[in-house]
Motif scaffolding. Structure first.
Motif, PDB file in Angstrom:
ATOM      1  N   VAL A 222      -1.483  -4.464  -4.987  1.00  0.00           N
ATOM      2  CA  VAL A 222      -1.017  -4.141  -3.634  1.00  0.00           C
ATOM      3  C   VAL A 222      -2.096  -3.340  -2.893  1.00  0.00           C
ATOM      4  N   CYS A 223      -2.704  -2.391  -3.575  1.00  0.00           N
ATOM      5  CA  CYS A 223      -3.751  -1.580  -2.934  1.00  0.00           C
ATOM      6  C   CYS A 223      -4.951  -2.448  -2.546  1.00  0.00           C
ATOM      7  N   HIS A 224      -5.272  -3.420  -3.380  1.00  0.00           N
ATOM      8  CA  HIS A 224      -6.358  -4.356  -3.047  1.00  0.00           C
ATOM      9  C   HIS A 224      -6.009  -5.123  -1.771  1.00  0.00           C
ATOM     10  N   GLU A 225      -4.762  -5.593  -1.696  1.00  0.00           N
ATOM     11  CA  GLU A 225      -4.378  -6.420  -0.552  1.00  0.00           C
ATOM     12  C   GLU A 225      -4.367  -5.627   0.753  1.00  0.00           C
ATOM     13  N   TYR A 226      -4.082  -4.313   0.655  1.00  0.00           N
ATOM     14  CA  TYR A 226      -4.053  -3.491   1.865  1.00  0.00           C
ATOM     15  C   TYR A 226      -5.294  -2.613   2.014  1.00  0.00           C
ATOM     16  N   ASP A 227      -6.292  -2.822   1.153  1.00  0.00           N
ATOM     17  CA  ASP A 227      -7.522  -2.024   1.246  1.00  0.00           C
ATOM     18  C   ASP A 227      -7.265  -0.530   1.128  1.00  0.00           C
TER      19      ASP A 227
END
Ligand code: SAH
Length: 276
Positions: A222-227
């Motif tokens: 999730v953090c990857h997808e939202y930077d």
């Protein structure tokens, strides 16, 4: 919110976005919430059946919450931290099963990379690859992981001898050796791994895995997808074999909080907003 005095410096007029601090279970937060209450006002907001505690801990503005167990619970909680609480970064603290050959109960693993070991959309996609994201491994933020590992090293250097004395009945290896800090691959799945066969199968598939747990790689996705930068620190509560559930339960009851308290205290006291 009251207006800032007009003579405030430009530094003071830039509001600091909070850091999101999560664990799966209460014991894994250590004294974080009481430290927050001791430091000032705490606002608690209930959202999606979770309590989010907003305040300052060891000088760092934080939103602290419990994700509960598993990848969906973790992903939902992280999404709320990002969207409802505007956190600038996320740190997860908790316990895990040791998988790597040199990883013992009482050691600490800081995730540099995270992977969902139960993702399998073969033959459409390679084993472990997240469909449509074209990757199986998600990186923790390098600076956060570095700072967490440094906090772990300081915790063990300063409190390790006392830990070994206090917990040597539960952690027999600590009679002769201080806990070690490892950095590398953490794997996550919706499964409490508790047999030699299951942990052996994970080792065969993922020989570089250091620890197995149930939330970290979902948070990293999730953090990857939202930077949003994230990092995961896990104290080893068991070795994912037949003894895992008794080892996990006694570690969680007696020791997990001591580690989280000692690691987070040092990490948060040195935490600076990320420059990016
Ligand atoms: N609520 C239950 C179940 C906890 S499940 C209880 O309190 O007993 C285990 C938790 O610890 C998960 O959040 C997981 O991330 C971590 N964990 C520790 N050892 C593990 C192992 N061997 N396999 C998978 N997860 C493990």
């Amino acid at each position: 919110m009251s207006a800032l005095p007009s003579e405030a410096t430009s530094e003071a007029t830039i509001p600091r976005r909070p850091l999101g601090v999560m664990a799966a279970l209460q014991q894994e937060l250590g004294d974080l919430l009481s430290a927050m209450r001791a430091e000032g006002a705490v606002e608690t907001i209930t959202h999606g059946r979770r309590d989010y505690h907003i305040g300052t801990v060891h000088g760092a503005p934080c939103v602290v919450t419990l994700a509960r167990v598993g990848k969906v619970a973790a992903a939902a909680t992280v999404s709320a931290l990002i969207h409802a609480f505007d956190v600038e970064a996320i740190v997860f603290t908790g316990v895990a099963g040791g998988v790597g050959s040199g990883v013992h109960v009482g050691d600490v693993v800081v995730g540099e990379t995270l992977l969902q070991h139960d993702m399998n959309a073969e033959p459409l996609f390679p084993r472990h690859e997240i469909p449509l994201l074209a990757r199986s491994r998600f990186d923790a933020d390098h600076a956060l992981a570095q700072a967490l590992a440094a906090a772990c090293e300081r915790f063990i250097a300063e409190e390790g001898p006392e830990l070994t004395a206090r917990f040597k009945a539960a952690l027999p290896r600590l009679e002769t050796a201080l806990p070690q800090v490892h950095r590398g691959l953490v794997i996550s799945g919706d499964q409490f791994v508790a047999s030699a066969a299951a942990v052996g199968a994970l080792r065969a598939l993922l020989p570089d895995a250091l620890a197995v747990e149930m939330e970290g790689a979902a948070i990293a996705q999730v953090c990857h997808e939202y930077d949003v930068p994230c990092a995961v620190v896990r104290t080893i509560s068991d070795t994912a074999d037949e003894h895992a559930s008794t080892s996990f339960s006694s570690f969680l009851a007696d020791i997990a909080g001591t580690y989280s308290t000692g690691i987070l205290k040092r990490f948060l006291a040195g935490y600076r907003p990320l420059a990016r």
